[in-house]
Write an enzyme that holds these catalytic residues in place. Structure first.
Site, PDB file in Angstrom:
ATOM      1  N   ASP A  31     -14.983   4.557  -7.031  1.00 26.41           N
ATOM      2  CA  ASP A  31     -13.730   3.878  -6.729  1.00 26.41           C
ATOM      3  C   ASP A  31     -13.945   2.436  -6.275  1.00 26.41           C
ATOM      4  OD1 ASP A  31     -12.245   6.056  -7.415  1.00 26.41           O
ATOM      5  OD2 ASP A  31     -11.958   6.779  -5.373  1.00 26.41           O
TER       6      ASP A  31
ATOM      7  N   TYR B 274      -7.977   4.532   2.930  1.00 25.86           N
ATOM      8  CA  TYR B 274      -7.999   4.236   4.367  1.00 25.86           C
ATOM      9  C   TYR B 274      -6.709   4.715   5.039  1.00 25.86           C
ATOM     10  CZ  TYR B 274      -9.048   1.359   8.533  1.00 25.86           C
ATOM     11  OH  TYR B 274      -9.319   0.912   9.794  1.00 25.86           O
TER      12      TYR B 274
END
Length: 255
Positions: free
Chosen positions: A44, A157
């Site tokens: 990613d 996140y």
């Protein structure tokens, strides 16, 4: 979809580089700016690098996982690649634009495909004032930081900070606090993707804060303005049976 010209790009890991060598030999290769489709080999993080590097090229990107997580990637297979590319589902992503002003009155602009995050730089908690579309919504928040996430970035996140996972088609953004101390019960907000978020750092000298838009970090900021850049569009390709919408939906039911 025209896929006569394929560009292959890869992370620097041995696994990704070996896959790059084999795929170039098997399918040919052109420079990214001349390609119909770009195939990215890595994880990613490398996909985010590729998206940033190709913002001005406008080609769709098909990722194959040669990294660790691979949430934005398809499974790696060498066989029948052109057939997979023809059958792939398209997903359009819109990045966030960050405009950060430092204590030295320097202005730095950057793009974020996942999120813009503000984080305390020292042992002192940050003090932030948050405006949404010009209206003060939080007069003072004491915290480790706060982030504004896109739907595509909401599983990264943002999810680690206990923010909501957002469906791609919902046209919303997640405003998520990081280790908030005051107001104690505030757990964030879901905003329309048309919202403009302005964050002012209070007591900046005593409580310095940095701002990060994906790979761009700015230290000692005094204010940060964030809004979706609807003039920019990025296209990802996914195998129909493992499209990004389904992956994000599945993440909401993970134990």
């Amino acid at each position: 979809m025209d896929i006569e010209n394929i560009a292959f790009v890869a992370a620097r890991t041995p696994e990704a580089q070996e896959s790059l060598r084999r795929l170039k030999h098997r399918y040919g290769h052109v420079a990214p700016e001349r390609a119909d489709i770009i195939v990215a080999l890595g994880g990613d993080g490398f996909m985010l690098e590729t998206l940033h590097a190709t913002l001005n090229h406008k080609q769709a990107i098909f990722g194959m996982n040669r990294g660790t997580v691979g949430f934005l990637m398809n499974a790696f297979r060498e066989d029948r690649l052109t057939e997979r590319l023809r059958a792939a589902a398209r997903v359009t992503l819109t990045p966030l634009g960050m405009r950060a002003t430092t204590a030295q009155q320097e202005t730095i602009e950057a793009l974020a495909i996942n999120e813009v995050a503000l984080l305390r730089q020292s042992r002192q908690a940050a003090k932030l004032r948050i405006r949404v579309d010009g209206t003060v919504r939080l007069e003072e928040m004491v915290c480790d930081g706060v982030l504004l996430s896109t739907a595509a970035g909401s599983t990264a996140y943002n999810a680690s900070a206990h923010g909501p996972i957002l469906p791609l088609g919902a046209n919303v953004l997640a405003l998520t606090p990081i280790s908030v101390f005051r107001p104690r019960r505030w757990r964030g907000a879901v905003l329309p993707n048309t919202a403009r978020v302005d964050i002012e750092i209070l007591e900046q000298l005593k409580r310095p804060v940095s701002a990060a838009a994906d790979f761009t970090e700015v230290r000692d900021v005094v204010r940060v303005n964030i809004a979706e850049r609807r003039d920019l569009a990025l296209t990802l390709l996914f195998d129909p049976e493992h499209n990004l919408e389904e992956r994000i939906l599945r993440e909401q039911f993970m134990p």
